[in-house]
Design a protein around this motif. Structure first.
Motif, PDB file in Angstrom:
ATOM      1  N   ARG A  86      -9.069   0.519  -0.511  1.00 42.47           N
ATOM      2  CA  ARG A  86      -9.157   0.033  -1.879  1.00 42.47           C
ATOM      3  C   ARG A  86      -8.489  -1.332  -2.018  1.00 42.47           C
ATOM      4  N   ALA A  87      -7.278  -1.461  -1.457  1.00 43.79           N
ATOM      5  CA  ALA A  87      -6.532  -2.720  -1.576  1.00 43.79           C
ATOM      6  C   ALA A  87      -7.261  -3.868  -0.884  1.00 43.79           C
ATOM      7  N   ALA A 109      -7.269   5.650   2.262  1.00 45.75           N
ATOM      8  CA  ALA A 109      -8.010   5.374   1.033  1.00 45.75           C
ATOM      9  C   ALA A 109      -7.380   4.214   0.262  1.00 45.75           C
ATOM     10  N   GLU A 110      -6.055   4.169   0.183  1.00 48.01           N
ATOM     11  CA  GLU A 110      -5.369   3.104  -0.549  1.00 48.01           C
ATOM     12  C   GLU A 110      -5.548   1.760   0.158  1.00 48.01           C
ATOM     13  N   ALA A 133     -10.370  -4.219  -0.503  1.00 52.43           N
ATOM     14  CA  ALA A 133     -11.571  -4.549  -1.275  1.00 52.43           C
ATOM     15  C   ALA A 133     -11.244  -5.168  -2.632  1.00 52.43           C
ATOM     16  N   ASP A 134     -10.162  -4.724  -3.255  1.00 54.08           N
ATOM     17  CA  ASP A 134      -9.912  -5.066  -4.661  1.00 54.08           C
ATOM     18  C   ASP A 134      -8.784  -6.057  -4.918  1.00 54.08           C
ATOM     19  N   GLU A 135      -7.785  -6.099  -4.069  1.00 60.25           N
ATOM     20  CA  GLU A 135      -6.625  -6.963  -4.326  1.00 60.25           C
ATOM     21  C   GLU A 135      -6.949  -8.401  -3.927  1.00 60.25           C
ATOM     22  N   THR A 163       0.821  -1.216   0.000  1.00 61.77           N
ATOM     23  CA  THR A 163       0.000   0.000   0.000  1.00 61.77           C
ATOM     24  C   THR A 163       0.854   1.264   0.000  1.00 61.77           C
TER      25      THR A 163
END
Length: 167
Positions: free
Chosen positions: A66-67, A62-63, A69-71, A32
């Motif tokens: 996102r990570a 925020a990163e 949720a998405d990675e 991250t």
């Protein structure tokens, strides 16, 4: 959802071990801190100096969200990320591995250089103070705790892979 999320202080080997773990599991790796740097086009040190820690923490929060949720591989969080009160609850549904390390090993790995903004002044004392403040959070969010003392990243990665069901 990530296979494993690595947390720990500077020098615990999150990035190096994370890369080795991702290779063992055959999944992508995401750091991250590197994500924040790529999105901003500048180093974390520069963000701290130019915009301050509060701005960096907002970008980091925020990163990390996102990570998480998405990675879908191995995700390494910056050392302070789990301490954020808005980030800690996001870790609840994940397999979180706390890479524990003492100051002797951390100092060899980090070198306590200026690229670590929170360790720039009196790095050893700063690291100990940070670790004492963060240890309860690392332990609280961790599914597993792995001691990295005197071990190579590959040895640590192999243990973590066994814990997360990949080796």
């Amino acid at each position: 959802m990530p296979r494993a999320v690595l947390v720990g202080p500077p020098g615990s080997g999150k990035t190096t071990t994370g890369r080795a773990l991702a290779a063992l599991l055959g999944v992508p790796f995401h750091d991250t801190d590197e994500g924040v740097e790529a999105a901003q086009g500048r180093s974390i040190g520069d963000i701290f100096v130019e915009d301050g820690e509060a701005t960096f923490r907002d970008l980091e929060r925020a990163e990390v969200a996102r990570a998480l949720a998405d990675e879908d591989g191995v995700v390494a969080l910056g050392g302070g990320a789990p301490v954020d009160p808005l980030t800690e609850p996001l870790l609840a549904d994940h397999v979180v591995v706390f890479l524990d390390v003492g100051i002797a090993d951390a100092s060899k790995r980090v070198g306590f250089d200026r690229s670590r903004p929170l360790l720039a002044v009196n790095p050893r004392a700063s690291w100990v103070r940070l670790m004492n403040a963060r240890r309860p959070v690392y332990e609280r969010v961790a599914t597993h705790v792995v001691d990295t003392a005197g071990r190579t990243p590959d040895e640590v990665a192999a243990e973590v892979a066994g814990l997360v069901g990949g080796a």
